[in-house]
Design an enzyme around this catalytic site. Structure first.
Site, PDB file in Angstrom:
ATOM      1  N   GLU A   1      24.476 126.770-126.278  1.00 55.80           N
ATOM      2  CA  GLU A   1      25.308 125.984-125.358  1.00 55.80           C
ATOM      3  C   GLU A   1      26.725 125.938-125.929  1.00 55.80           C
ATOM      4  O   GLU A   1      26.951 125.397-127.011  1.00 55.80           O
ATOM      5  CB  GLU A   1      24.772 124.552-125.218  1.00 55.80           C
ATOM      6  CG  GLU A   1      25.569 123.769-124.181  1.00 55.80           C
ATOM      7  CD  GLU A   1      25.504 122.255-124.349  1.00 55.80           C
ATOM      8  OE1 GLU A   1      25.689 121.554-123.346  1.00 55.80           O
ATOM      9  OE2 GLU A   1      25.296 121.760-125.473  1.00 55.80           O
TER      10      GLU A   1
ATOM     11  N   ASP B   1      14.463 123.321-126.229  1.00 49.36           N
ATOM     12  CA  ASP B   1      15.780 122.886-126.658  1.00 49.36           C
ATOM     13  C   ASP B   1      15.755 122.664-128.164  1.00 49.36           C
ATOM     14  O   ASP B   1      14.754 122.210-128.715  1.00 49.36           O
ATOM     15  CB  ASP B   1      16.120 121.564-125.950  1.00 49.36           C
ATOM     16  CG  ASP B   1      17.526 121.558-125.380  1.00 49.36           C
ATOM     17  OD1 ASP B   1      18.473 121.569-126.189  1.00 49.36           O
ATOM     18  OD2 ASP B   1      17.659 121.526-124.150  1.00 49.36           O
TER      19      ASP B   1
ATOM     20  N   ASP C   1      21.566 123.281-128.574  1.00 48.09           N
ATOM     21  CA  ASP C   1      22.476 122.250-128.079  1.00 48.09           C
ATOM     22  C   ASP C   1      23.811 122.312-128.832  1.00 48.09           C
ATOM     23  O   ASP C   1      23.825 122.522-130.049  1.00 48.09           O
ATOM     24  CB  ASP C   1      21.797 120.888-128.322  1.00 48.09           C
ATOM     25  CG  ASP C   1      22.454 119.751-127.578  1.00 48.09           C
ATOM     26  OD1 ASP C   1      22.602 119.851-126.354  1.00 48.09           O
ATOM     27  OD2 ASP C   1      22.799 118.740-128.228  1.00 48.09           O
TER      28      ASP C   1
ATOM     29  N   HIS D   1      21.754 119.971-116.481  1.00 47.85           N
ATOM     30  CA  HIS D   1      21.569 118.519-116.485  1.00 47.85           C
ATOM     31  C   HIS D   1      22.832 117.757-116.870  1.00 47.85           C
ATOM     32  O   HIS D   1      22.799 116.537-116.966  1.00 47.85           O
ATOM     33  CB  HIS D   1      20.442 118.174-117.452  1.00 47.85           C
ATOM     34  CG  HIS D   1      20.781 118.560-118.866  1.00 47.85           C
ATOM     35  ND1 HIS D   1      20.902 119.871-119.268  1.00 47.85           N
ATOM     36  CD2 HIS D   1      21.083 117.816-119.953  1.00 47.85           C
ATOM     37  CE1 HIS D   1      21.250 119.909-120.533  1.00 47.85           C
ATOM     38  NE2 HIS D   1      21.364 118.668-120.985  1.00 47.85           N
ATOM     39  N   ASP D   2      23.926 118.471-117.136  1.00 44.12           N
ATOM     40  CA  ASP D   2      25.182 117.805-117.514  1.00 44.12           C
ATOM     41  C   ASP D   2      26.262 117.931-116.443  1.00 44.12           C
ATOM     42  O   ASP D   2      27.360 117.386-116.629  1.00 44.12           O
ATOM     43  CB  ASP D   2      25.735 118.417-118.810  1.00 44.12           C
ATOM     44  CG  ASP D   2      24.833 118.175-120.008  1.00 44.12           C
ATOM     45  OD1 ASP D   2      24.173 117.123-120.063  1.00 44.12           O
ATOM     46  OD2 ASP D   2      24.788 119.050-120.896  1.00 44.12           O
TER      47      ASP D   2
HETATM   48  C1  GLC Z   1      24.515 118.702-124.858  1.00 45.69           C
HETATM   49  C2  GLC Z   1      23.449 118.290-123.883  1.00 45.69           C
HETATM   50  C3  GLC Z   1      23.789 116.937-123.344  1.00 45.69           C
HETATM   51  C4  GLC Z   1      23.823 115.974-124.512  1.00 45.69           C
HETATM   52  C5  GLC Z   1      24.788 116.441-125.586  1.00 45.69           C
HETATM   53  C6  GLC Z   1      24.596 115.690-126.861  1.00 45.69           C
HETATM   54  O1  GLC Z   1      25.747 118.890-124.254  1.00 45.69           O
HETATM   55  O2  GLC Z   1      23.306 119.248-122.874  1.00 45.69           O
HETATM   56  O3  GLC Z   1      22.878 116.511-122.367  1.00 45.69           O
HETATM   57  O4  GLC Z   1      24.184 114.702-124.072  1.00 45.69           O
HETATM   58  O5  GLC Z   1      24.587 117.796-125.895  1.00 45.69           O
HETATM   59  O6  GLC Z   1      23.384 116.065-127.458  1.00 45.69           O
END
Ligand code: GLC
Length: 530
Positions: free
Chosen positions: A263, A97, A200, A323-324
């Site tokens: 992402e 990541d 991210d 994970h979200d």
């Molecule tokens: C992304 C991650 C998430 C995190 C957010 C802030 O969306 O996947 O888990 O809380 O970024 O970094």
């Protein structure tokens, strides 16, 4: 000739929850190493690790206090080297990541930046003077909780920007020195053998240079999450943001066959812009299966429009969970989760499997006093909490599901389903979800038409989605029932006969279909066209 990240299947590991090796109730790198044989047996090609960097864990690792280290909770840099070596020895690639939008407020860069207005690192973060009334510089809101995205630093009299928690100050990518430092982070990990990055919140790196107010969302209601009050015109997907993608890609291209994944939470049309002209993301993550209604007609329309919008040479990808988001088995139910895995592993494009989804793990149950996710704490009542999808991997039916020692409390409770729903039990069960996932993976790997062939969809009766994958005259028919009722569909005109190679129910192999296809409730079939 396709590359590994096009042919392959990505498996996301949430390190806190995969395997605890040292008895502290939190998963770690040596724990992941212990489970690599399982992943090799499963047949995936790459692992993506959610962040393992030093972090105060305000956002469970997405608040990084050192980009070139390993959190002692997870191990050491030597453990990371060991993991990369062990993974490579099993032909598994390693993706890490890259949390580039923001760091932790405990990062030494931010400590220096906030020390004084003339600190050389002041401009590495985004500082603005208060509005004339002393309030925040503009109306931008934090994704977490919906309060202002600005926090006043009393000592220096300016506000700093944080798109997420106040503990996650946004980095200033317009500053060339910050940019170079962050690009060097990519080089650091590639030199250690990392095969790629998942970036991210890739759509947020560059905010509006004029810091204009975001417009109000006309249809917003009190019962909607507070942050959705504004339309994010000036805080995400800005025209300048595409620049940042190119900077990252240019560095990733300094090393052979590395992959850059972004992402992005964007409509299809905006998302595909992140391929650039082959100079931005290799794979802008496609989350639309998660956010679209679970219906055959919607899914067909989604796959068709995605295919038609992809720029020339762009490689598609699909994601069913992470994970979200609430787990797929919870979103669509256990029976449909098998069909969903069949869909994920037969569509054209790189699939990403979230750990535990291969056994159909549902969301875990989190009692109110065990809630940890800051998003849930700051916006309670909207079902946004992410702890349920982060519960420990259910390895076996023993205490703590084999995740940590029996007498240790795992950081999040083990899901109640574990005594019967676990990897060990499913390995013994020939028709389990794990058996299905493994068979689908094996078939996809073995058949070029399935991992790199073309896609086209067919007119299908309500509730069903039929499509074809084909390469060099080798054709495969995929027929999926999105409902709990049986459906009979005529075979498409172009298909006179097909032989079932896999059913979600793992029991129709070898059956010849002629004229029509009968799908049982929740059934998916993968068939070779004769
Ligand atoms: C992304 C991650 C998430 C995190 C957010 C802030 O969306 O996947 O888990 O809380 O970024 O970094």
């Amino acid at each position: 000739m396709t590359l590994w990240w096009q042919r392959g299947i990505i498996y996301q590991i949430y390190p806190r929850s995969f395997q605890d090796s040292n008895g502290d109730g939190v998963g770690d790198l040596p724990g992941i190493i212990q489970r690599l044989d399982y992943l090799q047996w499963l047949g995936v090609d790459a692992i993506w690790l959610s962040p393992t960097y030093p972090s105060p864990m305000a956002d469970f690792g997405y608040d990084v206090s050192d980009y070139v280290g390993v959190n002692p909770l997870f191990g050491t840099l030597a453990d990371m080297d060991w993991l990369i070596g062990e993974a490579h020895a099993r032909d598994l690639k390693v993706i890490v990541d890259y949390v580039g939008n923001h760091s932790s407020d405990q990062h030494v860069w931010f400590q220096e930046s906030r020390a004084s207005r003339n600190n050389p690192r002041r401009d590495w973060y985004i500082w603005r003077d208060p509005a004339p009334d002393g309030g925040p510089p503009n109306n931008w809101l934090s994704r977490f909780g919906g309060g202002p995205a600005w926090t006043l630093d009393e000592a220096t009299g300016q506000y700093y920007l944080h798109s997420f928690l106040p503990e996650q100050p946004d980095l200033n990518w317009r500053n060339p020195a910050l940019r170079e430092a962050m690009l060097d982070v990519l080089r650091f990990w590639m030199k250690r053998g990392v095969d790629g990055f998942r970036v991210d919140v890739a759509h947020r790196f560059m905010k509006d240079a004029q810091f204009r107010d975001n417009p109000l969302r006309p249809a917003w209601r009190e019962d909607m999450p507070p942050y959705s009050r504004l339309v994010e015109v000036y805080t995400k997907n800005t025209p300048d943001n595409l620049e940042a993608n190119r900077w990252l890609r240019a560095v990733v291209d300094e090393y052979p066959e590395r992959v850059l994944i972004g992402e992005l939470f964007l409509p299809l049309r905006e998302m595909v812009a992140y391929y650039g002209e082959g100079d931005q993301y290799h794979l802008p993550f496609n989350f639309h299966l998660i956010f679209s209604p679970w219906r055959a007609d919607v899914t067909r329309a989604l796959a068709d429009s995605y295919e038609s919008l992809l720029p020339a040479g762009a490689w598609p990808n699909w994601v069913l969970g992470n994970h979200d988001q609430h787990r797929v088995a919870t979103r669509v139910g256990a029976a449909q989760a098998r069909m969903a895995m069949t869909l994920l592993l037969t569509l054209r494009g790189t699939p990403t499997i979230y750990y535990g989804d291969e056994i159909g793990m549902p969301d875990g149950e989190i009692p109110p006093d065990r809630v940890l996710d800051p998003l849930e704490k700051r916006s309670p009542g909207h079902g946004l909490g992410r702890d349920p999808e982060r519960t420990p991997m259910q390895w076996d039916g023993g205490p703590q599901a084999g995740f940590c020692p029996p007498d240790v409390a795992p950081w999040l409770p083990v899901g109640a389903s574990y005594p019967t729903l676990n990897a060990a039990a499913q390995r013994e069960e020939p028709t389990s979800m794990l058996a299905l996932t493994r068979r689908l993976i094996a078939l996809r790997r073995e058949q070029p038409a399935l991992h790199e062939g073309d896609y086209r969809s067919f007119a299908s009766p309500p509730g069903a989605f039929l499509f074809e994958r084909g390469q060099d005259g080798d054709r495969w028919l995929v027929a999926l029932n999105f409902t709990a009722e049986p459906i009979t569909s005529p075979l498409p005109e172009e298909v006179s006969r097909a032989v079932v190679r896999l059913s979600t129910h793992l029991d129709r192999e070898g059956e010849t279909l002629a004229g029509q296809v009968e799908l049982r409730a929740d059934e998916g079939l993968v068939c070779r066209v004769e």
